[in-house]
Design a protein around this motif. Structure first.
Motif, PDB file in Angstrom:
ATOM      1  N   ALA A   1       0.856  -1.190   0.000  1.00 10.64           N
ATOM      2  CA  ALA A   1       0.000   0.000   0.000  1.00 10.64           C
ATOM      3  C   ALA A   1       0.890   1.238   0.000  1.00 10.64           C
ATOM      4  N   LYS A   2       0.322   2.323  -0.453  1.00  8.11           N
ATOM      5  CA  LYS A   2       1.058   3.559  -0.494  1.00  8.11           C
ATOM      6  C   LYS A   2       0.125   4.665  -0.011  1.00  8.11           C
ATOM      7  N   ALA A   3       0.620   5.476   0.897  1.00  4.62           N
ATOM      8  CA  ALA A   3      -0.200   6.593   1.406  1.00  4.62           C
ATOM      9  C   ALA A   3       0.243   7.860   0.703  1.00  4.62           C
ATOM     10  N   VAL A   4      -0.712   8.659   0.312  1.00  3.58           N
ATOM     11  CA  VAL A   4      -0.433   9.939  -0.334  1.00  3.58           C
ATOM     12  C   VAL A   4      -0.923  11.030   0.593  1.00  3.58           C
ATOM     13  N   LYS A   5      -0.041  11.941   0.919  1.00  2.00           N
ATOM     14  CA  LYS A   5      -0.369  13.018   1.835  1.00  2.00           C
ATOM     15  C   LYS A   5      -0.810  14.233   1.007  1.00  2.00           C
TER      16      LYS A   5
END
Length: 123
Positions: A116-120
């Motif tokens: 998973a990748k979180a985008v701020k």
């Protein structure tokens, strides 16, 4: 005399067409799973001509009419089960009874990787 010949010829053609169209064998039976439960909606088709086929009913029963000119192979299939191929030796006017037990297809998964990748957000 000419009219009699036409009538006799017409009757001969009709009798011949009935005899030729009746040159079929019926294959019938039931399809079960490995636990003995009937399989509803399994397909039973000719391998050589997949347009000739039927589906099993609510009781797992099928009845398929096949040409009796040569040995035929029927294929029984259903999603999640291994297909079954059975050679049928048709005999004119006879009913062939064949019941089948389908085995499930087992797919083993060795490893599952989740990333998973979180985008701020830039507010």
């Amino acid at each position: 005399m000419k009219g009699d010949f036409k009538i006799v010829a017409a009757i001969f053609v009709m009798v011949l067409s009935v005899l030729c169209s009746d040159a079929q064998t019926t294959v019938r039976g039931k399809v079960f799973d490995e636990t003995g439960q009937t399989v509803i909606g399994a397909t039973v088709v000719l391998k050589s001509n997949r347009t000739i086929g039927v589906s099993t009913d609510i009781d797992g029963a099928y009845s398929l009419r096949i040409p009796d000119s040569v040995t035929q192979t029927i294929v029984i299939s259903f999603l999640g089960y291994k297909p079954i191929e059975e050679v049928i030796h048709p005999e004119k006017g006879k009913v062939v009874i064949r019941d089948f037990t389908m085995q499930p297809v087992v797919h083993e998964v060795k490893e599952v990787q989740v990333t998973a990748k979180a985008v701020k957000s830039r507010d």
